[in-house]
Design a protein around this motif. Structure first.
Motif, mmCIF file in Angstrom:
data_model
loop_
_atom_site.group_PDB
_atom_site.id
_atom_site.type_symbol
_atom_site.label_atom_id
_atom_site.label_comp_id
_atom_site.label_asym_id
_atom_site.label_seq_id
_atom_site.Cartn_x
_atom_site.Cartn_y
_atom_site.Cartn_z
ATOM 1 N N THR A 79 39.245 20.963 -27.268
ATOM 2 C CA THR A 79 37.884 20.803 -27.198
ATOM 3 C C THR A 79 37.363 21.301 -25.595
ATOM 4 O O THR A 79 38.135 20.859 -24.636
ATOM 5 N N PRO A 80 36.409 21.898 -25.581
ATOM 6 C CA PRO A 80 35.874 22.396 -24.220
ATOM 7 C C PRO A 80 35.291 21.222 -23.413
ATOM 8 O O PRO A 80 34.932 20.132 -23.953
ATOM 9 N N PRO A 81 35.152 21.356 -21.962
ATOM 10 C CA PRO A 81 34.504 20.230 -21.314
ATOM 11 C C PRO A 81 33.294 19.742 -21.730
ATOM 12 O O PRO A 81 33.045 18.663 -21.788
ATOM 13 N N ARG A 82 32.293 20.684 -22.174
ATOM 14 C CA ARG A 82 31.200 20.386 -22.582
ATOM 15 C C ARG A 82 31.063 19.394 -23.944
ATOM 16 O O ARG A 82 29.979 18.768 -23.999
ATOM 17 N N LEU A 83 32.169 19.407 -24.533
ATOM 18 C CA LEU A 83 32.193 18.655 -25.828
ATOM 19 C C LEU A 83 33.122 17.383 -25.576
ATOM 20 O O LEU A 83 33.241 16.586 -26.865
ATOM 21 N N LEU A 84 33.638 17.411 -24.674
ATOM 22 C CA LEU A 84 34.674 16.027 -24.373
ATOM 23 C C LEU A 84 33.897 14.930 -23.715
ATOM 24 O O LEU A 84 33.498 14.968 -22.419
ATOM 25 N N SER A 85 33.618 13.968 -24.684
ATOM 26 C CA SER A 85 32.743 12.802 -24.249
ATOM 27 C C SER A 85 33.040 12.294 -23.041
ATOM 28 O O SER A 85 32.409 11.814 -22.354
ATOM 29 N N SER A 86 34.685 12.087 -22.773
ATOM 30 C CA SER A 86 35.097 11.364 -21.646
ATOM 31 C C SER A 86 34.866 11.988 -20.524
ATOM 32 O O SER A 86 34.741 11.107 -19.357
ATOM 33 N N LEU A 87 34.260 13.197 -20.423
ATOM 34 C CA LEU A 87 34.256 13.917 -19.120
ATOM 35 C C LEU A 87 32.463 13.553 -18.570
ATOM 36 O O LEU A 87 32.128 13.781 -17.508
ATOM 37 N N GLY A 88 31.724 13.376 -19.762
ATOM 38 C CA GLY A 88 30.404 13.327 -19.387
ATOM 39 C C GLY A 88 29.656 14.592 -18.808
ATOM 40 O O GLY A 88 28.557 14.483 -18.077
ATOM 41 N N MET A 89 30.162 15.550 -19.019
ATOM 42 C CA MET A 89 29.671 16.837 -18.368
ATOM 43 C C MET A 89 28.322 17.303 -19.542
ATOM 44 O O MET A 89 27.980 17.061 -20.658
ATOM 45 N N VAL A 90 27.651 18.416 -18.829
ATOM 46 C CA VAL A 90 26.278 18.776 -19.529
ATOM 47 C C VAL A 90 26.685 20.137 -20.217
ATOM 48 O O VAL A 90 27.362 20.955 -19.402
ATOM 49 N N ASP A 91 26.256 20.594 -21.388
ATOM 50 C CA ASP A 91 26.229 21.522 -22.155
ATOM 51 C C ASP A 91 25.180 22.657 -21.515
ATOM 52 O O ASP A 91 24.163 22.554 -22.062
ATOM 53 N N THR A 92 25.354 23.139 -20.347
ATOM 54 C CA THR A 92 24.370 23.696 -19.656
ATOM 55 C C THR A 92 23.628 24.954 -20.632
ATOM 56 O O THR A 92 22.456 25.091 -20.268
ATOM 57 N N GLY A 93 24.592 25.622 -21.250
ATOM 58 C CA GLY A 93 23.997 26.620 -22.087
ATOM 59 C C GLY A 93 22.837 26.223 -23.294
ATOM 60 O O GLY A 93 21.742 26.831 -23.480
#
Length: 237
Positions: free
Chosen positions: A132-146
């Motif tokens: 799973t990439p960072p943008r889809l790994l909920s534990s990281l809370g990152m934004v799917d900027t694209g």
């Protein structure tokens, strides 16, 4: 009225170009179809993604989220990163291969062999080890900027349906960028050729800040390409 047929060498040259282009495009299509057909086991993919995060923390690498937070503070930069991610990777690779074929034929054959070898190995890994990439790994809370910026390839009608979003490791965005830099620096003589080093560095920043890849994805993609370049260089013609 008589017609003059083009020289045989010209006809053969055109056929060679089409054959080479078909090989590269065919490999790219096969790669994307393979990713699309890969079983998307989300539980395993999330676990593998978390394993990568844990490994990076153990290595004390900067958190991807902190890099993205800084980039998000500069709207123009994250917009540029999004567009770089979707617009540069494949078109630039094709453009460089065409230029190498026309002006640096031995380097072209080296680049093509290395690219096909690295991409083939990466496909096997993507199929067998979903990540799973960072943008889809909920534990990281990152934004799917694209997705937020409306420029995600996964929203495109054709490319989106052919993509496996759980194929983060290794990163071929970074790997292919490094391949282009190494081959062009090796094949050219201008002092400006060293500027190609900026391409893989920029690509690494782009894939991390847009939350498409982890640092270790880029390292894995780079290692894979370096190995492919080394193994194929001995047969360079």
């Amino acid at each position: 009225m008589s017609t003059i047929a083009p020289p045989a060498s010209r006809r053969t040259g055109g056929t060679d170009v089409l054959r080479e282009l078909a090989q590269v495009l065919g490999a790219f299509l096969l790669y994307n179809v393979g990713r699309m057909l890969a079983a998307q086991e989300l539980g395993r993919a999330d676990a593998h993604g978390q394993d990568i995060v844990d490994a990076e923390r153990w290595l004390r690498l900067p958190a991807e989220a902190s890099v993205q937070a800084w980039a998000l503070g500069h709207g123009w930069l994250i917009d540029l990163a999004n567009r770089y991610y979707v617009s540069i990777h494949f078109p630039l690779t094709i453009a460089v291969l065409v230029w190498l074929y026309r002006y640096r034929r031995p380097a072209y054959h080296w680049a093509k062999r290395a690219l096909l070898a690295a991409t083939g190995v990466a496909l096997v890994f993507h199929v067998l080890v979903p990540v799973t990439p960072p943008r889809l790994l909920s534990s990281l809370g990152m934004v799917d900027t694209g997705h937020a910026g409306g420029v995600s390839i996964y929203q495109a009608p054709v490319l989106g349906s052919m993509s496996n979003e759980y194929a983060a490791m290794p990163s071929l965005h970074v790997g292919w960028a490094l391949l282009l830099a190494v081959v062009l620096i090796s094949a050219c003589r201008s002092r400006w050729r060293w500027l190609w080093v900026l391409h893989p560095l920029a690509t690494l920043f782009v894939v991390v800040s847009t939350a498409n890849h982890y640092w270790l994805d880029g390292l894995a993609g780079s290692t894979l390409v370096v190995a492919a370049l080394w193994l194929t260089r001995a047969r360079r013609t």
